[in-house]
Design an enzyme around this catalytic site. Structure first.
Site, PDB file in Angstrom:
ATOM      1  N   PRO A 270       0.763  -1.193   0.109  1.00 46.22           N
ATOM      2  CG  PRO A 270       0.036  -1.064   2.226  1.00 46.22           C
ATOM      3  CD  PRO A 270       0.985  -1.962   1.485  1.00 46.22           C
ATOM      4  CG  ASP A 333       8.949  -4.337   0.475  1.00 42.08           C
ATOM      5  OD1 ASP A 333       9.682  -4.960   1.285  1.00 42.08           O
ATOM      6  OD2 ASP A 333       7.808  -3.741   0.908  1.00 42.08           O
ATOM      7  CB  CYS A 386       8.296  -7.567   6.421  1.00 41.56           C
ATOM      8  SG  CYS A 386       6.724  -8.345   5.596  1.00 41.56           S
TER       9      CYS A 386
HETATM   10  N1  SAM Z   1       6.127  -2.159  -0.607  1.00 42.09           N
HETATM   11  C1  SAM Z   1       4.953  -2.106   0.012  1.00 42.09           C
HETATM   12  C2  SAM Z   1       4.936  -1.001   1.292  1.00 42.09           C
HETATM   13  O1  SAM Z   1       6.010  -0.819   1.846  1.00 42.09           O
HETATM   14  O2  SAM Z   1       3.643  -0.836   1.630  1.00 42.09           O
HETATM   15  C3  SAM Z   1       4.613  -3.443   0.656  1.00 42.09           C
HETATM   16  C4  SAM Z   1       4.701  -4.808  -0.345  1.00 42.09           C
HETATM   17  S1  SAM Z   1       3.983  -6.010   0.222  1.00 42.09           S
HETATM   18  C5  SAM Z   1       5.313  -6.753   1.236  1.00 42.09           C
HETATM   19  C6  SAM Z   1       4.121  -7.000  -1.193  1.00 42.09           C
HETATM   20  C7  SAM Z   1       3.291  -6.442  -2.353  1.00 42.09           C
HETATM   21  O3  SAM Z   1       3.524  -7.423  -3.391  1.00 42.09           O
HETATM   22  C8  SAM Z   1       1.755  -6.724  -2.050  1.00 42.09           C
HETATM   23  O4  SAM Z   1       1.088  -5.344  -2.383  1.00 42.09           O
HETATM   24  C9  SAM Z   1       1.403  -7.627  -3.377  1.00 42.09           C
HETATM   25  O5  SAM Z   1       0.036  -7.120  -3.905  1.00 42.09           O
HETATM   26  C10 SAM Z   1       2.280  -7.255  -4.166  1.00 42.09           C
HETATM   27  N2  SAM Z   1       2.461  -8.252  -5.190  1.00 42.09           N
HETATM   28  C11 SAM Z   1       2.432  -9.786  -5.026  1.00 42.09           C
HETATM   29  N3  SAM Z   1       2.561 -10.269  -6.398  1.00 42.09           N
HETATM   30  C12 SAM Z   1       3.141  -9.463  -7.283  1.00 42.09           C
HETATM   31  C13 SAM Z   1       3.345  -9.469  -8.543  1.00 42.09           C
HETATM   32  N4  SAM Z   1       3.548 -10.575  -9.380  1.00 42.09           N
HETATM   33  N5  SAM Z   1       3.532  -8.499  -9.221  1.00 42.09           N
HETATM   34  C14 SAM Z   1       3.729  -7.082  -8.532  1.00 42.09           C
HETATM   35  N6  SAM Z   1       3.072  -7.174  -7.256  1.00 42.09           N
HETATM   36  C15 SAM Z   1       2.912  -8.342  -6.612  1.00 42.09           C
END
Ligand code: SAM
Length: 447
Positions: A270, A333, A386
């Site tokens: 987010p 991330d 994380c």
């Molecule tokens: N960087 C964000 C922050 O600091 O608020 C948190 C990211 S969270 C750890 C991982 C994110 O990866 C999620 O929002 C998820 O929707 C996204 N995600 C999962 N698979 C993905 C993909 N194939 N391509 C892009 N985003 C992806």
């Protein structure tokens, strides 16, 4: 389990209902509670009690269940789910909350049992909870269990985590790590350094009795113990702070965003790190914030607007597939098992399995391949998680670098204080740093 919530449920009843939802769905406890409070409003004190019961029960769930298991006449695992959830939340109140009188926990549990289960379990629940009260001072009975199973009960962590920590860190450290993860965390805040400075925010929040403390290793972070409704604070509403654990700040420090650079945040929603990167570049970089989840991207957009940032461009994209041009820097991330954030998301430790971890390493490897395709030669790739499982951190990075020898690790000590650096990478642990567990590495694509 489904039981109807009728009338105006109080905090204990709502906690049983929410706990059942946590176990019965894949929803997060905080979201389930948020929705419950919207439908069934409680005053601030009752909200806090309900939240405490749900999170505390989830944190100590394995230990609580064992206490009930040894006192129940029969197979506790086969007791109706409603009985288990009612008793678990009551035992949490009896054994862990000194301010809740025993009778309040027992009366509510018995009443709830009578209502939901039509009277049949009333006396069993009563007898069981009274037996827990009588045995309050006794050690948890782990007789007949092997050592790992016993530690899993005492530390209230699943067996696979206990095993992997003991083999990696030794028993003493493993115990410290697990117990630290069962503590109630403070709330991390990041100061928007474009709008203000930390000293001013510290003074403001102290004036509101939030007891803020500066985070010792990153100077745009602070933590507050007393939280209340943070989103209603002027500092939050006016875009001067963002809720973010200080451990999340390491990745952007390694990214070191500068004015004029093109930066792709590949899994951005987010938006905690995206907005941090925008702030660190003085809102002067060009940041493409990609995520596969359009719903979560909307949250990112909201955060960007609240902070008054102009350098962030959200885009729905799987692994940056929509991106055509090469970028100066890429932040991945990665989606991960979240084993570093179990203080805030205790349900995760009961949900995740070692199979999830190995499945996720595949996703992480695939996303790193995409990052490589998008990154300019000479560019910077920051990989962060994380989680504290080594497979998802150094394991993934080592495998990536063995297939891509042109990537070299740029020592994290160049960007972060020593306390946050281990073997050239950024790393925090809950027991050591008082933060969530997180990992980040900065790599340079040398050709
Ligand atoms: N960087 C964000 C922050 O600091 O608020 C948190 C990211 S969270 C750890 C991982 C994110 O990866 C999620 O929002 C998820 O929707 C996204 N995600 C999962 N698979 C993905 C993909 N194939 N391509 C892009 N985003 C992806």
């Amino acid at each position: 389990m489904t039981f109807p919530l009728t009338g105006r449920p109080g905090p204990r009843r709502l906690s049983v209902w929410a706990l059942s939802r946590v176990f019965g769905t894949d929803g997060y406890a905080d979201r389930i509670l948020e929705n419950a409070f919207r439908r069934y409003p409680l005053d601030t004190r009752d909200k806090a009690l309900c939240t405490e019961i749900v999170f505390g029960t989830l944190r100590w769930w394995r230990r609580i269940d064992r206490v009930l298991e040894v006192r129940f006449r029969g197979d506790w695992n086969r007791a109706p789910e409603a009985v288990r959830r009612i008793c678990e939340t009551a035992v949490y109140q009896i054994l862990f909350l000194s301010k809740v009188p025993d009778y309040a926990a027992v009366d509510e549990a018995v009443g709830l049992g009578a209502e939901i289960l039509h009277g049949r379990w009333k006396s069993t629940i009563n007898a069981l909870l009274r037996s827990v009260i009588r045995g309050r001072g006794e050690a948890v009975d782990v007789s007949g269990m092997d050592e790992t199973a016993a530690l899993s009960v005492l530390w209230s962590h699943p067996r696979w985590i206990v095993e992997s920590r003991i083999s990696r860190f030794g028993r003493e450290r493993a115990e410290r790590m697990c117990l630290a993860e069962n503590e109630r965390p403070g709330l991390g805040l990041r100061v928007n350094t474009i709008a203000t400075e930390r000293g001013a925010v510290l003074t403001e929040l102290a004036g509101q009795n939030l007891e803020p403390e500066p985070f010792p290793w990153l100077d745009e972070y602070l933590t507050v113990r007393k939280t209340g409704v943070l989103t209603e604070l002027p500092a939050f509403r006016d875009g001067r702070v963002t809720v973010q654990d200080p451990s999340a700040g390491m990745a952007v420090r390694l990214l070191d965003p500068r004015p004029g650079e093109t930066i792709l945040d590949m899994a951005a929603a987010p938006g905690g790190k995206t907005t941090h990167a925008a702030e660190r570049s003085g809102d002067q970089a060009l940041i493409l914030a990609a995520d596969v989840h359009p719903g979560r991207l909307r949250l990112l957009g909201r955060g960007v607007r609240r902070l008054g940032l102009h350098s962030v461009w959200p885009v729905a994209s799987d692994g940056g597939a929509a991106v055509r041009k090469p970028f100066d820097k890429v932040l991945l991330d990665a989606p991960c098992s979240g084993m570093g954030v179990v203080r805030r998301r205790p349900e995760l430790k009961w949900r995740r399995t070692p199979e999830d971890v190995s499945r996720l390493t595949g996703v992480q490897a695939r996303l790193l391949e995409s990052a490589d395709r998008i990154l300019k030669p000479g560019g910077v790739l920051v990989y962060s998680t994380c989680t504290v499982t080594e497979e998802e951190n150094r394991g993934v990075v080592d495998a990536f670098r063995s297939g891509h020898p042109s990537y070299r690790i740029d020592d994290a000590a160049r960007f972060l204080p020593e306390a946050l650096v281990s073997g050239g990478c950024a790393e925090t642990r809950t027991d050591e740093h008082g933060t969530d567990g997180a990992f980040a590495v900065r790599m340079i694509k040398t050709e």
